[in-house]
Write a protein that holds these residues in place. Structure first.
Motif, PDB file in Angstrom:
ATOM      1  N   PHE A  17       0.832  -1.202   0.000  1.00 31.72           N
ATOM      2  CA  PHE A  17       0.000   0.000   0.000  1.00 31.72           C
ATOM      3  C   PHE A  17       0.863   1.247   0.000  1.00 31.72           C
ATOM      4  CE2 PHE A  17      -2.375   3.360   2.206  1.00 31.72           C
ATOM      5  CZ  PHE A  17      -3.469   3.436   1.369  1.00 31.72           C
ATOM      6  N   GLU A  18       0.470   2.203  -0.814  1.00 34.83           N
ATOM      7  CA  GLU A  18       1.127   3.508  -0.835  1.00 34.83           C
ATOM      8  C   GLU A  18       0.079   4.559  -0.467  1.00 34.83           C
ATOM      9  OE1 GLU A  18       3.136   6.551  -4.045  1.00 34.83           O
ATOM     10  OE2 GLU A  18       3.321   4.401  -4.407  1.00 34.83           O
ATOM     11  N   TRP A  19       0.323   5.250   0.627  1.00 35.40           N
ATOM     12  CA  TRP A  19      -0.634   6.259   1.096  1.00 35.40           C
ATOM     13  C   TRP A  19      -0.761   7.367   0.059  1.00 35.40           C
ATOM     14  CZ3 TRP A  19      -3.591   5.758   5.379  1.00 35.40           C
ATOM     15  CH2 TRP A  19      -3.242   4.744   6.263  1.00 35.40           C
ATOM     16  N   PRO A  20      -1.999   7.812  -0.208  1.00 38.78           N
ATOM     17  CA  PRO A  20      -2.183   8.919  -1.147  1.00 38.78           C
ATOM     18  C   PRO A  20      -1.742  10.239  -0.526  1.00 38.78           C
ATOM     19  CG  PRO A  20      -4.286   8.303  -0.183  1.00 38.78           C
ATOM     20  CD  PRO A  20      -3.265   7.311   0.325  1.00 38.78           C
ATOM     21  N   ASP A  21      -1.385  11.178  -1.361  1.00 34.21           N
ATOM     22  CA  ASP A  21      -1.032  12.515  -0.888  1.00 34.21           C
ATOM     23  C   ASP A  21      -2.312  13.309  -0.662  1.00 34.21           C
ATOM     24  OD1 ASP A  21       1.745  12.132  -1.053  1.00 34.21           O
ATOM     25  OD2 ASP A  21       1.709  12.535  -3.206  1.00 34.21           O
ATOM     26  N   PRO A  22      -2.493  13.832   0.548  1.00 36.12           N
ATOM     27  CA  PRO A  22      -3.701  14.630   0.803  1.00 36.12           C
ATOM     28  C   PRO A  22      -3.651  15.948   0.038  1.00 36.12           C
ATOM     29  CG  PRO A  22      -2.252  14.652   2.709  1.00 36.12           C
ATOM     30  CD  PRO A  22      -1.639  13.716   1.721  1.00 36.12           C
ATOM     31  N   GLU A  23      -4.763  16.281  -0.582  1.00 34.01           N
ATOM     32  CA  GLU A  23      -4.862  17.533  -1.330  1.00 34.01           C
ATOM     33  C   GLU A  23      -5.624  18.592  -0.554  1.00 34.01           C
ATOM     34  OE1 GLU A  23      -6.509  16.664  -5.173  1.00 34.01           O
ATOM     35  OE2 GLU A  23      -5.109  14.992  -5.488  1.00 34.01           O
ATOM     36  N   HIS A  24      -6.417  18.161   0.417  1.00 31.61           N
ATOM     37  CA  HIS A  24      -7.264  19.057   1.202  1.00 31.61           C
ATOM     38  C   HIS A  24      -7.238  18.605   2.661  1.00 31.61           C
ATOM     39  CE1 HIS A  24      -8.894  20.279  -2.688  1.00 31.61           C
ATOM     40  NE2 HIS A  24      -9.105  19.019  -2.946  1.00 31.61           N
ATOM     41  N   ALA A  25      -7.740  19.459   3.533  1.00 27.29           N
ATOM     42  CA  ALA A  25      -7.841  19.101   4.948  1.00 27.29           C
ATOM     43  C   ALA A  25      -8.733  17.869   5.134  1.00 27.29           C
ATOM     44  CB  ALA A  25      -8.379  20.277   5.751  1.00 27.29           C
ATOM     45  N   ALA A  26      -9.777  17.744   4.300  1.00 24.54           N
ATOM     46  CA  ALA A  26     -10.670  16.582   4.403  1.00 24.54           C
ATOM     47  C   ALA A  26      -9.918  15.291   4.113  1.00 24.54           C
ATOM     48  CB  ALA A  26     -11.850  16.742   3.453  1.00 24.54           C
ATOM     49  N   ASP A  27      -8.962  15.333   3.193  1.00 21.84           N
ATOM     50  CA  ASP A  27      -8.152  14.147   2.894  1.00 21.84           C
ATOM     51  C   ASP A  27      -7.313  13.753   4.101  1.00 21.84           C
ATOM     52  OD1 ASP A  27      -9.185  14.345   0.332  1.00 21.84           O
ATOM     53  OD2 ASP A  27      -7.348  15.168  -0.534  1.00 21.84           O
ATOM     54  N   GLU A  28      -6.804  14.732   4.809  1.00 14.41           N
ATOM     55  CA  GLU A  28      -6.010  14.445   6.006  1.00 14.41           C
ATOM     56  C   GLU A  28      -6.863  13.779   7.084  1.00 14.41           C
ATOM     57  OE1 GLU A  28      -3.995  18.040   7.144  1.00 14.41           O
ATOM     58  OE2 GLU A  28      -3.057  18.221   5.168  1.00 14.41           O
ATOM     59  N   VAL A  29      -8.126  14.179   7.181  1.00 12.11           N
ATOM     60  CA  VAL A  29      -9.047  13.554   8.139  1.00 12.11           C
ATOM     61  C   VAL A  29      -9.248  12.078   7.761  1.00 12.11           C
ATOM     62  CG1 VAL A  29     -11.428  13.539   9.004  1.00 12.11           C
ATOM     63  CG2 VAL A  29     -10.199  15.707   8.743  1.00 12.11           C
ATOM     64  N   ILE A  30      -9.425  11.809   6.480  1.00 10.88           N
ATOM     65  CA  ILE A  30      -9.601  10.429   6.018  1.00 10.88           C
ATOM     66  C   ILE A  30      -8.392   9.589   6.431  1.00 10.88           C
ATOM     67  CG2 ILE A  30      -9.711   8.935   3.976  1.00 10.88           C
ATOM     68  CD1 ILE A  30     -11.316  11.253   2.624  1.00 10.88           C
ATOM     69  N   LEU A  31      -7.197  10.083   6.128  1.00  8.09           N
ATOM     70  CA  LEU A  31      -5.982   9.331   6.435  1.00  8.09           C
ATOM     71  C   LEU A  31      -5.830   9.106   7.945  1.00  8.09           C
ATOM     72  CD1 LEU A  31      -3.501  11.020   3.930  1.00  8.09           C
ATOM     73  CD2 LEU A  31      -4.934   8.993   3.580  1.00  8.09           C
ATOM     74  N   ARG A  32      -6.129  10.125   8.722  1.00  7.83           N
ATOM     75  CA  ARG A  32      -6.034  10.009  10.177  1.00  7.83           C
ATOM     76  C   ARG A  32      -7.038   8.982  10.706  1.00  7.83           C
ATOM     77  NH1 ARG A  32      -6.243  15.041  11.303  1.00  7.83           N
ATOM     78  NH2 ARG A  32      -8.472  15.205  11.589  1.00  7.83           N
ATOM     79  N   ASN A  33      -8.267   9.023  10.219  1.00 14.97           N
ATOM     80  CA  ASN A  33      -9.288   8.077  10.685  1.00 14.97           C
ATOM     81  C   ASN A  33      -8.940   6.633  10.325  1.00 14.97           C
ATOM     82  OD1 ASN A  33     -10.853  10.024  11.901  1.00 14.97           O
ATOM     83  ND2 ASN A  33     -12.269  10.233  10.178  1.00 14.97           N
ATOM     84  N   VAL A  34      -8.391   6.439   9.128  1.00 11.43           N
ATOM     85  CA  VAL A  34      -7.998   5.087   8.729  1.00 11.43           C
ATOM     86  C   VAL A  34      -6.899   4.569   9.647  1.00 11.43           C
ATOM     87  CG1 VAL A  34      -6.911   3.730   6.892  1.00 11.43           C
ATOM     88  CG2 VAL A  34      -8.742   5.340   6.326  1.00 11.43           C
ATOM     89  N   ARG A  35      -5.956   5.431   9.965  1.00 12.34           N
ATOM     90  CA  ARG A  35      -4.856   5.018  10.847  1.00 12.34           C
ATOM     91  C   ARG A  35      -5.328   4.808  12.292  1.00 12.34           C
ATOM     92  NH1 ARG A  35      -1.509   9.187   7.687  1.00 12.34           N
ATOM     93  NH2 ARG A  35       0.015   7.907   6.576  1.00 12.34           N
ATOM     94  N   THR A  36      -6.206   5.674  12.769  1.00 11.12           N
ATOM     95  CA  THR A  36      -6.614   5.667  14.169  1.00 11.12           C
ATOM     96  C   THR A  36      -7.771   4.716  14.468  1.00 11.12           C
ATOM     97  OG1 THR A  36      -5.947   7.981  14.318  1.00 11.12           O
ATOM     98  CG2 THR A  36      -7.353   7.150  16.082  1.00 11.12           C
ATOM     99  N   HIS A  37      -8.759   4.684  13.585  1.00 11.89           N
ATOM    100  CA  HIS A  37      -9.992   3.935  13.858  1.00 11.89           C
ATOM    101  C   HIS A  37     -10.164   2.698  12.987  1.00 11.89           C
ATOM    102  CE1 HIS A  37     -11.206   7.255  16.395  1.00 11.89           C
ATOM    103  NE2 HIS A  37     -11.025   8.090  15.392  1.00 11.89           N
ATOM    104  N   GLY A  38      -9.236   2.458  12.072  1.00  5.94           N
ATOM    105  CA  GLY A  38      -9.355   1.293  11.199  1.00  5.94           C
ATOM    106  C   GLY A  38     -10.080   1.579   9.910  1.00  5.94           C
TER     107      GLY A  38
END
Length: 161
Positions: free
Chosen positions: A5-26
């Motif tokens: 898996f290669e993490w996508p580059d966040p383009e917006h603050a909403a993308d950063e929330v997605i990445l954080r939730n995947v890492r934190t909450h599964g």
């Protein structure tokens, strides 16, 4: 799989929330409440648990999120749902949820953010549609199911009953 898996580059603050939730909450849950019918889907179950992503139609955002989270919790404990499974363990009053494989042809219409998430890795992530019963405990693929329930959750995989 995480090594592929290669993490996508966040383009917006909403993308950063997605990445954080995947890492934190599964997983992260994307809600599309203004669609007709409304729907929600998960991102991260395949990465974190090797399980198909989930999509559910026709529920309020809070309800859809709660159902996906309940299923995610079971997945996190090692359960794997597959196409054709039916479970009575999630809802009250013996209502059941069904799980149906989503065809790849439906991905672009409904799973755009998940496609973005997995896009750098070229992982062909699977997805299951979570299907709920009407008041008389019939699924939309059953002949006598309520027309409102059928309209509220289009079956992405055509099923013959």
């Amino acid at each position: 799989m995480p090594d592929q898996f290669e993490w996508p580059d966040p383009e917006h603050a909403a993308d950063e929330v997605i990445l954080r939730n995947v890492r934190t909450h599964g997983c992260h849950i994307v809600g599309i409440p203004d669609a007709e019918p409304p729907f929600a889907f998960s991102i991260g179950l395949f990465l974190n648990y090797g399980h198909a992503e989930l999509i559910i139609f026709g529920q309020r955002s809070e309800t859809a999120q709660a159902i996906i989270n309940l299923v995610r919790d079971r997945i996190a404990n090692g359960h794997q749902f597959v196409d054709g499974d039916i479970s009575g363990d999630f809802l009250e009053n013996d209502y059941k949820l069904g799980f149906r494989q989503v065809p790849f042809s439906a991905y672009s219409e409904y799973l755009g953010t998940a496609i973005w998430f997995y896009g750098n890795s070229r992982l062909a992530f699977p997805c299951l549609q979570v299907v709920w019963q009407d008041a008389d405990r019939r699924f939309p693929w059953e002949v006598d199911c309520s027309s409102a329930v059928k309209k509220g959750q289009p079956l992405l995989k055509k099923t013959v009953s």
